[in-house]
Every structure is written in C-alpha cells, then in structure tokens.
Scaffold this motif. Structure first.
Motif, PDB file in Angstrom:
ATOM      1  N   ASP A 196       0.850  -1.196   0.000  1.00 30.96           N
ATOM      2  CA  ASP A 196       0.000   0.000   0.000  1.00 30.96           C
ATOM      3  C   ASP A 196       0.883   1.241   0.000  1.00 30.96           C
ATOM      4  O   ASP A 196       1.770   1.375   0.828  1.00 30.96           O
ATOM      5  CB  ASP A 196      -0.898   0.019   1.240  1.00 30.96           C
ATOM      6  CG  ASP A 196      -2.025  -1.003   1.147  1.00 30.96           C
ATOM      7  OD1 ASP A 196      -2.321  -1.418   0.015  1.00 30.96           O
ATOM      8  OD2 ASP A 196      -2.569  -1.392   2.191  1.00 30.96           O
ATOM      9  N   GLY A 197       0.651   2.107  -0.953  1.00 33.82           N
ATOM     10  CA  GLY A 197       1.415   3.354  -1.010  1.00 33.82           C
ATOM     11  C   GLY A 197       2.625   3.311  -1.912  1.00 33.82           C
ATOM     12  O   GLY A 197       3.347   4.291  -2.033  1.00 33.82           O
ATOM     13  N   GLY A 198       2.862   2.155  -2.563  1.00 34.87           N
ATOM     14  CA  GLY A 198       3.978   2.103  -3.500  1.00 34.87           C
ATOM     15  C   GLY A 198       4.714   0.780  -3.532  1.00 34.87           C
ATOM     16  O   GLY A 198       4.100  -0.289  -3.411  1.00 34.87           O
ATOM     17  N   PHE A 199       6.031   0.860  -3.686  1.00 38.14           N
ATOM     18  CA  PHE A 199       6.862  -0.331  -3.851  1.00 38.14           C
ATOM     19  C   PHE A 199       8.021  -0.302  -2.864  1.00 38.14           C
ATOM     20  O   PHE A 199       8.746   0.689  -2.770  1.00 38.14           O
ATOM     21  CB  PHE A 199       7.419  -0.387  -5.281  1.00 38.14           C
ATOM     22  CG  PHE A 199       6.357  -0.319  -6.335  1.00 38.14           C
ATOM     23  CD1 PHE A 199       5.653  -1.453  -6.717  1.00 38.14           C
ATOM     24  CD2 PHE A 199       6.040   0.892  -6.951  1.00 38.14           C
ATOM     25  CE1 PHE A 199       4.657  -1.388  -7.682  1.00 38.14           C
ATOM     26  CE2 PHE A 199       5.052   0.973  -7.921  1.00 38.14           C
ATOM     27  CZ  PHE A 199       4.355  -0.178  -8.294  1.00 38.14           C
ATOM     28  N   LEU A 200       8.191  -1.402  -2.146  1.00 38.40           N
ATOM     29  CA  LEU A 200       9.279  -1.514  -1.181  1.00 38.40           C
ATOM     30  C   LEU A 200      10.443  -2.254  -1.842  1.00 38.40           C
ATOM     31  O   LEU A 200      10.283  -3.378  -2.322  1.00 38.40           O
ATOM     32  CB  LEU A 200       8.813  -2.278   0.064  1.00 38.40           C
ATOM     33  CG  LEU A 200       9.814  -2.387   1.216  1.00 38.40           C
ATOM     34  CD1 LEU A 200      10.107  -1.010   1.814  1.00 38.40           C
ATOM     35  CD2 LEU A 200       9.292  -3.335   2.286  1.00 38.40           C
ATOM     36  N   LEU A 201      11.605  -1.597  -1.886  1.00 38.16           N
ATOM     37  CA  LEU A 201      12.811  -2.203  -2.467  1.00 38.16           C
ATOM     38  C   LEU A 201      13.759  -2.569  -1.339  1.00 38.16           C
ATOM     39  O   LEU A 201      14.149  -1.726  -0.540  1.00 38.16           O
ATOM     40  CB  LEU A 201      13.484  -1.215  -3.429  1.00 38.16           C
ATOM     41  CG  LEU A 201      14.776  -1.682  -4.110  1.00 38.16           C
ATOM     42  CD1 LEU A 201      14.521  -2.881  -5.021  1.00 38.16           C
ATOM     43  CD2 LEU A 201      15.415  -0.539  -4.902  1.00 38.16           C
ATOM     44  N   ARG A 202      14.120  -3.860  -1.289  1.00 42.91           N
ATOM     45  CA  ARG A 202      15.001  -4.336  -0.223  1.00 42.91           C
ATOM     46  C   ARG A 202      16.266  -4.960  -0.803  1.00 42.91           C
ATOM     47  O   ARG A 202      16.227  -5.627  -1.840  1.00 42.91           O
ATOM     48  CB  ARG A 202      14.286  -5.372   0.647  1.00 42.91           C
ATOM     49  CG  ARG A 202      13.110  -4.820   1.409  1.00 42.91           C
ATOM     50  CD  ARG A 202      12.401  -5.915   2.188  1.00 42.91           C
ATOM     51  NE  ARG A 202      13.293  -6.539   3.166  1.00 42.91           N
ATOM     52  CZ  ARG A 202      13.068  -7.750   3.693  1.00 42.91           C
ATOM     53  NH1 ARG A 202      12.024  -8.464   3.318  1.00 42.91           N
ATOM     54  NH2 ARG A 202      13.925  -8.236   4.577  1.00 42.91           N
ATOM     55  N   GLY A 249      19.902  -6.779   1.084  1.00 40.79           N
ATOM     56  CA  GLY A 249      20.572  -7.040   2.353  1.00 40.79           C
ATOM     57  C   GLY A 249      19.595  -6.812   3.491  1.00 40.79           C
ATOM     58  O   GLY A 249      18.526  -7.402   3.534  1.00 40.79           O
ATOM     59  N   THR A 250      19.927  -5.898   4.395  1.00 48.07           N
ATOM     60  CA  THR A 250      19.005  -5.574   5.493  1.00 48.07           C
ATOM     61  C   THR A 250      18.448  -4.151   5.344  1.00 48.07           C
ATOM     62  O   THR A 250      17.821  -3.625   6.262  1.00 48.07           O
ATOM     63  CB  THR A 250      19.728  -5.694   6.862  1.00 48.07           C
ATOM     64  OG1 THR A 250      20.902  -4.876   6.843  1.00 48.07           O
ATOM     65  CG2 THR A 250      20.112  -7.131   7.162  1.00 48.07           C
ATOM     66  N   THR A 251      18.688  -3.528   4.192  1.00 42.94           N
ATOM     67  CA  THR A 251      18.190  -2.161   3.974  1.00 42.94           C
ATOM     68  C   THR A 251      16.909  -2.164   3.144  1.00 42.94           C
ATOM     69  O   THR A 251      16.717  -3.027   2.278  1.00 42.94           O
ATOM     70  CB  THR A 251      19.247  -1.281   3.263  1.00 42.94           C
ATOM     71  OG1 THR A 251      19.500  -1.825   1.961  1.00 42.94           O
ATOM     72  CG2 THR A 251      20.537  -1.248   4.058  1.00 42.94           C
ATOM     73  N   SER A 252      16.042  -1.206   3.420  1.00 41.74           N
ATOM     74  CA  SER A 252      14.768  -1.078   2.707  1.00 41.74           C
ATOM     75  C   SER A 252      14.542   0.374   2.299  1.00 41.74           C
ATOM     76  O   SER A 252      14.931   1.296   3.025  1.00 41.74           O
ATOM     77  CB  SER A 252      13.602  -1.504   3.606  1.00 41.74           C
ATOM     78  OG  SER A 252      13.772  -2.813   4.076  1.00 41.74           O
ATOM     79  N   LYS A 253      13.909   0.552   1.152  1.00 41.55           N
ATOM     80  CA  LYS A 253      13.559   1.909   0.714  1.00 41.55           C
ATOM     81  C   LYS A 253      12.201   1.876   0.021  1.00 41.55           C
ATOM     82  O   LYS A 253      11.951   1.013  -0.814  1.00 41.55           O
ATOM     83  CB  LYS A 253      14.622   2.472  -0.237  1.00 41.55           C
ATOM     84  CG  LYS A 253      14.391   3.951  -0.545  1.00 41.55           C
ATOM     85  CD  LYS A 253      15.531   4.571  -1.299  1.00 41.55           C
ATOM     86  CE  LYS A 253      15.281   6.054  -1.541  1.00 41.55           C
ATOM     87  NZ  LYS A 253      16.336   6.687  -2.334  1.00 41.55           N
ATOM     88  N   MET A 254      11.354   2.815   0.390  1.00 42.02           N
ATOM     89  CA  MET A 254      10.011   2.895  -0.165  1.00 42.02           C
ATOM     90  C   MET A 254       9.988   3.851  -1.356  1.00 42.02           C
ATOM     91  O   MET A 254      10.587   4.934  -1.308  1.00 42.02           O
ATOM     92  CB  MET A 254       9.046   3.385   0.920  1.00 42.02           C
ATOM     93  CG  MET A 254       7.615   3.353   0.520  1.00 42.02           C
ATOM     94  SD  MET A 254       7.016   1.661   0.427  1.00 42.02           S
ATOM     95  CE  MET A 254       5.340   1.988  -0.098  1.00 42.02           C
ATOM     96  N   HIS A 255       9.320   3.446  -2.435  1.00 40.14           N
ATOM     97  CA  HIS A 255       9.135   4.300  -3.618  1.00 40.14           C
ATOM     98  C   HIS A 255       7.643   4.406  -3.887  1.00 40.14           C
ATOM     99  O   HIS A 255       6.947   3.382  -3.962  1.00 40.14           O
ATOM    100  CB  HIS A 255       9.855   3.710  -4.833  1.00 40.14           C
ATOM    101  CG  HIS A 255      11.342   3.598  -4.653  1.00 40.14           C
ATOM    102  ND1 HIS A 255      12.200   4.653  -4.848  1.00 40.14           N
ATOM    103  CD2 HIS A 255      12.114   2.551  -4.278  1.00 40.14           C
ATOM    104  CE1 HIS A 255      13.444   4.260  -4.615  1.00 40.14           C
ATOM    105  NE2 HIS A 255      13.420   2.976  -4.261  1.00 40.14           N
ATOM    106  N   THR A 256       7.164   5.629  -4.045  1.00 46.19           N
ATOM    107  CA  THR A 256       5.715   5.820  -4.186  1.00 46.19           C
ATOM    108  C   THR A 256       5.213   5.569  -5.604  1.00 46.19           C
ATOM    109  O   THR A 256       4.030   5.331  -5.809  1.00 46.19           O
ATOM    110  CB  THR A 256       5.311   7.241  -3.750  1.00 46.19           C
ATOM    111  OG1 THR A 256       6.114   8.188  -4.472  1.00 46.19           O
ATOM    112  CG2 THR A 256       5.531   7.432  -2.250  1.00 46.19           C
ATOM    113  N   THR A 257       6.104   5.601  -6.597  1.00 45.76           N
ATOM    114  CA  THR A 257       5.686   5.358  -7.980  1.00 45.76           C
ATOM    115  C   THR A 257       6.622   4.344  -8.644  1.00 45.76           C
ATOM    116  O   THR A 257       7.759   4.144  -8.191  1.00 45.76           O
ATOM    117  CB  THR A 257       5.722   6.647  -8.823  1.00 45.76           C
ATOM    118  OG1 THR A 257       7.092   7.080  -8.942  1.00 45.76           O
ATOM    119  CG2 THR A 257       4.876   7.748  -8.195  1.00 45.76           C
ATOM    120  N   PHE A 258       6.135   3.729  -9.725  1.00 46.31           N
ATOM    121  CA  PHE A 258       6.984   2.793 -10.459  1.00 46.31           C
ATOM    122  C   PHE A 258       8.188   3.511 -11.059  1.00 46.31           C
ATOM    123  O   PHE A 258       9.296   2.967 -11.077  1.00 46.31           O
ATOM    124  CB  PHE A 258       6.193   2.092 -11.569  1.00 46.31           C
ATOM    125  CG  PHE A 258       7.070   1.203 -12.421  1.00 46.31           C
ATOM    126  CD1 PHE A 258       7.523  -0.016 -11.933  1.00 46.31           C
ATOM    127  CD2 PHE A 258       7.483   1.610 -13.687  1.00 46.31           C
ATOM    128  CE1 PHE A 258       8.367  -0.821 -12.692  1.00 46.31           C
ATOM    129  CE2 PHE A 258       8.324   0.816 -14.451  1.00 46.31           C
ATOM    130  CZ  PHE A 258       8.760  -0.405 -13.950  1.00 46.31           C
TER     131      PHE A 258
END
Length: 245
Positions: free
Chosen positions: A69-75, A77-86
C-alpha cells in the motif's frame, strides 16, 4: 585458439532451456530479462519480485521488490527503501541495471522457521557409472531481516527435517524430503542435457505456503562446504567421495 564454451548460460539461459521440459516447467518461477517493461508487467502480475545478477552467486546482487500500500518496497541485504511510484522505483534500479545483466523473477512466498525464511539446496552428483544421484539435501535459514538464505551471506545451514517440523508431521516430512531429493535429481538430469561434462549440480528449491516446491536455480559449480556445517557429517563424506569419481 581457445575452444569456445558452447553451453555457458546464466540464470535466464538455464531457465529458458529448462522451461522446454514438461517434467519440470510448472515448477519454474516466471523469469525474464530485467528490462523496464518486464519489471512493470510482472509487478502487475505478482505481489513480489526478485532482481538477480544473471551470473551472480553467493547471494550477491539480489534485490526484492514488494508491491505494498502506497507504492513499492525495495530491499537489499538488510536495507529497505520505499518508492511511491513505479518510475521512482525504476530510477533507483536503473543505477545498477545499466552496468550488469540482471534477471527479474517471480517472488515466492517462502516457508518460515521461527519467523525466518528458508530454502533448500539439493546436491546431485554423478556416480561411478556416470549416472546422476542425489547425494545431499540441506536447509538454509535466512539471517533475521535478510532476503537471501545463502551460506556466504549469513544463512544458517540446518537439517531439512528441522526446518519442516512446524509444517509437517514426522511421516509426512520423510515423504516430502524424498520428493525434494527426487525433484533435485530430475531437474539436474534436465539441465545435464546442456552441461554434459558437469559432475555436480546444486539445485536451489523454494517451498511456498501451500507446500509447493519451486526450482529457483541450478548451480553448475556448487559449493560443497555448506554440508560440512552440519553436525552429522554423513552427507558431507558421501559428497566428498562422489566428487572424486
């Protein structure tokens, strides 16, 4: 003049070759070249995707994309970053996609043990007669919060029976493990049609929440040392013995 290696294939080449065989093609996750178009189309089809180096090993160069919900989670290793659009997601991926060849693969919802994902490695080797035999099977438990299970990325090698304890009773576990061993051998026989000189194959199998096995990848130069990490050295000794044939 150096002889050209005829059958050198990365993950995508192996996938395309194996997908021609009806005996295993239903167990292969959807895998394509990691182009912008393919990533976009597959995100519309699957809840999660893995981006992998076409010829990477040991868990290197692996990213997981989850549609949330709200976009795409890119992971990674142990790091994560949220992106709201493709577009934002792809711009982040493009930094490394332009330098190396990557594949995009359908994400499998892995079974868990104590809240950590795991997969299975089946070792298949040629015997004294040149026939392929399953010589070992081991589970690889991911490090907490990590997306990969590989031994060299901090994964913990454990007996498969231990990892399946909370999912199957003792009798069903024994039957299921035999099925995994048989699947590893069948898959190796298929890929062995293209790699006739190889004497060993390491088949990586994921099990989803419906207990369906998926053939994630087959390594044609498998690391045998992971089996030495088990307390019981029976499999490791057998693997070493077969490696001398």
């Amino acid at each position: 003049m150096k002889k050209k290696v005829k059958y050198k294939m990365g993950k995508l080449g192996k996938h395309l070759f194996m997908s021609k065989y009806s005996s295993i093609n239903a167990l292969l996750p959807d895998t394509k070249a990691a182009t912008k178009s393919n990533i976009y189309k597959m995100l519309r089809k699957y809840d999660s995707l893995y981006i992998k180096l076409d010829e990477g090993t040991g868990g290197r160069g692996i990213y997981k994309i989850t549609d949330v919900d709200g976009g795409f989670l890119l992971r990674s290793g142990t790091t994560s970053k949220m992106h709201t659009t493709f577009e934002a997601l792809y711009n982040s991926l493009a930094k490394f996609l332009k330098n190396d060849k990557y594949v995009v693969q359908q994400g499998i919802d892995l079974l868990e043990h104590n809240g950590r994902s795991f997969d299975i490695r089946v070792m298949v080797q040629k015997n004294r007669s040149g026939q392929l035999e399953t010589t070992g099977i081991i589970g690889r438990l991911a490090k907490p919060k990590k997306i990969v299970t590989n031994f060299h990325s901090g994964g913990t090698p454990l007996p498969v029976s231990t990892l399946l304890e909370s999912h199957l009773n003792k009798t069903d576990r024994a039957v299921f493990i035999k099925e995994l061993e048989s699947l590893g051998r069948r898959a190796s026989i298929v890929l062995g049609e293209s790699y006739r000189s190889k004497k060993a194959f390491g088949v990586d199998i994921a099990i989803d929440s419906n207990m369906k096995p998926w053939i994630l990848e087959i390594n044609t130069g498998p690391d045998m040392s992971i089996f030495n990490a088990l307390k019981d050295k029976t499999m490791y000794r057998r693997i070493l013995k077969y490696s001398k044939f």
